[in-house]
Scaffold this active site. Sequence first.
Site, mmCIF file in Angstrom:
data_model
loop_
_atom_site.group_PDB
_atom_site.id
_atom_site.type_symbol
_atom_site.label_atom_id
_atom_site.label_comp_id
_atom_site.label_asym_id
_atom_site.label_seq_id
_atom_site.Cartn_x
_atom_site.Cartn_y
_atom_site.Cartn_z
ATOM 1 N N ALA A 134 74.833 -28.081 -32.110
ATOM 2 C CA ALA A 134 73.818 -28.208 -32.988
ATOM 3 C C ALA A 134 73.860 -29.382 -33.483
ATOM 4 O O ALA A 134 74.183 -30.440 -32.791
ATOM 5 C CB ALA A 134 73.876 -27.101 -33.758
ATOM 6 N N SER A 135 73.846 -29.615 -34.858
ATOM 7 C CA SER A 135 73.491 -31.032 -35.104
ATOM 8 C C SER A 135 74.694 -31.714 -35.281
ATOM 9 O O SER A 135 74.716 -33.024 -35.339
ATOM 10 C CB SER A 135 73.086 -30.977 -36.829
ATOM 11 O OG SER A 135 71.883 -30.197 -36.556
#
Lengths: 363, 650
Positions: B324-325
Amino acid sequence: MIDRRLFTHFDWAILSVILGLICIGFASIYSATHIHMPMIYTKDIYWIGIGAGMMLLAIIFSYSYLERFAYIIYGSSIALLISVFFIGSSFSGAKRWISLGFFTLQPSEFAKLALIIMLAKYFNEKLISDKGMGLKDLAVPAVIMIVPFLLIAKQPDLGTGIILWMIFWSMAFVVKIRARVIMGLGAFFAALAPFGWMFLKDYQKARITSFMSPESDPLGSGYHVMQSKIAIGSGGFLGKGFMEGTQGKLMFLPEHHTDFIFAVLAEEWGLIGAMVVLGLFLALIISGINTAGSSKDRFGFLVAFGITAMFFWQVFINLGMVAGIMPVVGVPLPFISYGGSFLITSMIAAGILLNINMRRFIF
Amino acid sequence: MSSSYFKDKEPREFKGRVFAATVLIGTAFFILLFRFWYLQVKEHAYYKELSENNATRLIKAVAPRGVIYDRLGIKIADNRPGFDLYIIPEDVKDWPGTKQMLTSLIEIDEETINERLDKSKKRPPFQAVKLKEDLSWDETVRIESAKFEIPGIMLDVAPKRSYVFGEATAHLLGYLGEINEKELKEREAENNVYSPGDLTGKYGLEKYYEKDLRGVDGGKEIEVDALGRKIRVVNWIPPYPGNNMKLTIDIRTQVAAWIALKDKVGAAVAMDPKTGKVLAMVSTPTFDPNALSTGVSREEWKELIENPLNVMNNRAVQGQYPPASTFKPIHAAAALEEGVITPDTKIMSGPSYWFAGRAYRDWKEEGHGIINVHRAIVESSDTFFYQVGLKLGIDRLADYTKRFGFGTKTGVPIHNEKAGLVPSSEWKKKAYGVKWYEGETISVSVGQGYMLTTPLQLLNAYAAIANGGTLWRPLLVEEVTTPDGKSVSKPVVEKRGELGISEKTMDHVRDGLRGVTHDDGGTARFLSRTTDLKIAGKTGTAQVSKLIKRTKNVESIAYKIRDHAWFAGFAPYDDPQIAVVVIVEHGGFGASAAAPVARELFKAYLSKAEDAAGIETAPAPAAPIPGGPAVIPISTGNPKPAPAPEEAHD
């Protein structure tokens, strides 16, 4: 090739000694294995049969052939040792055997004879000064021994490796080594021992200090020695009688029909039995020395002496180990311990001794 | 007729030495004869007695396993004495009676007794069979007082494994168990001496370093009387302890991580970015290694392995998640280095990005406005990286991602490590036989889609960002030493690779990560408000389900479809000493669920200079550890020291 005069010189006494030892061996193997491993003693009969055939051949063909074919014998024994690494079968961690169907060959056994023959040829052809061999003179024969030694040590088969060393030094000693070199080497090895000690693993040191084999399993050898001592000691003067040994106890010894066979024998036959076996071995070794001393040529002398040395060290190390005065290194007892290649090798060796003996007057 | 070689040519060549040999032979035979006389006549009575009573019994003396220390020398796995119950079947006179007595005295059923006896059918006679391992104190006392009524029973002391920090080190250290047939066969090939009933490492470092940690067993030969009762030890072959092991683990950080994570499902890992030495590795939910190592019942074991939360998974190296981020800094580095953007390139990053007729949302409903890469990292803009990713292209992105160590195993010394996955057009062709779609690039550009990483891989990558570009091979073991303290092996610090990215680019990325925790609008701004540890890092929220509505109220979402929460970072940012990665499965937002856990690791490690809450540095393994009820106290007397394991999920 076969001269009728040979028969008149044939030493029936040595032959009887050897046959006596083989019979005692078979009886002990039978006693030790007939309950739990009946396959063993039936196989032993085959080994004795094959051994007898090989021994006959070893008697018939003049030992001068051995000198002629020394390189081939030595070379093929090395080749066999190398092949063990590729086609050998392993058993409990060691790779020592080549399987030929029903027959498993243990090349390290034959390597002992090959070494004796090769060294005898080498020393026979070599001119040695009256003072004896110096370090330089020892280099080539040492290499002859080291090559099979390393191959065998790698398997690993420490016991046979040690016998190779003893054969080499015995033969080199009798050929004559300079006194200075003997003392020097003695000092060198004594000084080296602490270094070798350093390379051992700690637990191996612990094993050695408690008189145990560095290579076998922890519950193994030290325990075996104790059991072996109990078996021998409990036999007493007259022994417990044939097949009356406490078999259950000896089941503790995985090697009770091979390396520790003498414990079975001494338990059942007592000190009397032990003395008979000791006497037979002494007779064999003394007659081996005499065969060497009366041989008609230098090569015969060296081969006979080498074989005698081999028998002597095997007997001494094995009995010392069984009696708990030497570390357990896995050396079997000639003619008595179970083991096909071992028995055949011993019988061939005895055949060569008889061969040299009966040809002592024939030129 | 004196034609002999000796008599004719050089009669005296060998003579002296042959004589010497004869003397040697004579002496040797005399020694042997004397020895046999000594054994068979002089000491006959002694050996006869030993032999007649069948008076010796054999018991294995189990070697203590090597002690495991943390990086500061605090014991984390030790040995304590415990009692085992043995039976010598040959000495048992009355089987039904014996079995009945045993089942009433100790916790054992007849089935287990029969099973044990069955298993050791091939043993040599008079060798003891282990019936029960590690009796409780009560059981020991009961057996001890009743043993005269049960011939054939024997108690023996043996070292038992004790994990000082219990569950906190469960996945890392692993546990011991009785060797099974399959393992027995494998070990046989390796020329190791094991026999049925022996303990072996089953998991974690105990398994990986089995050869080092296991000692060499010895044996005890015990003289017994006619009823099989012990009289004395006749022969004692001392066992030799296994090698000791010093880990790179910082136990204080490890315990802090466990305390912070124990009620959650997830993993926390920490590493020294300068060397790749792993400082902490925790996976939850966890198990009790002390209880497992002394043997659990079938039901307990079944419960463990059938737990839907996969208790036996070490999530730190076996859990594979979309980064993810936390992937954005790696993406940024690739884009900057390739010149797709410069630090000053400003891109409109709205609430969503339209591509091929589809809207790709940003996590922030209002969007971020026109921002540069620094702000994009700080605010964790999705739409910014969608656009950059499309420009960079999947294959360039994949190339850089791989340089950071993703997609290949880190080589940490733990079994069954997972490799993660770095998607590329080539990979998709191979795996699915279809071409790559640009829309998929958009997912990957924010660490979603096919992309998978283990927490340790991500940590490895962040350590590389922290140190300026070196990807280390994660180390767990500092040194292996013999029981006398001699060094056996010392794993060397080893590079997996260099990133090959310019210092300037790395500076920009690191500055972005500092911004996340220090700049206004940073997603983990609170980390600089609550502590003064100079933490730099990145939060991440990995989507599990695509259908969740935007909400700040995590509790309102069903557990199973809640997002995974990430935090990855290092501190202090101007001279990184520690890199940390935390994942909380279904934890919701990275900032709120994972970052606070990470903060505990940073705190525990960086405040080490001060004398803070935690662990005594003096090696006092048996003492309970101050620092909260979270840590399992180990007592020396009670063999089942651990309280019932707490279920760790919310």
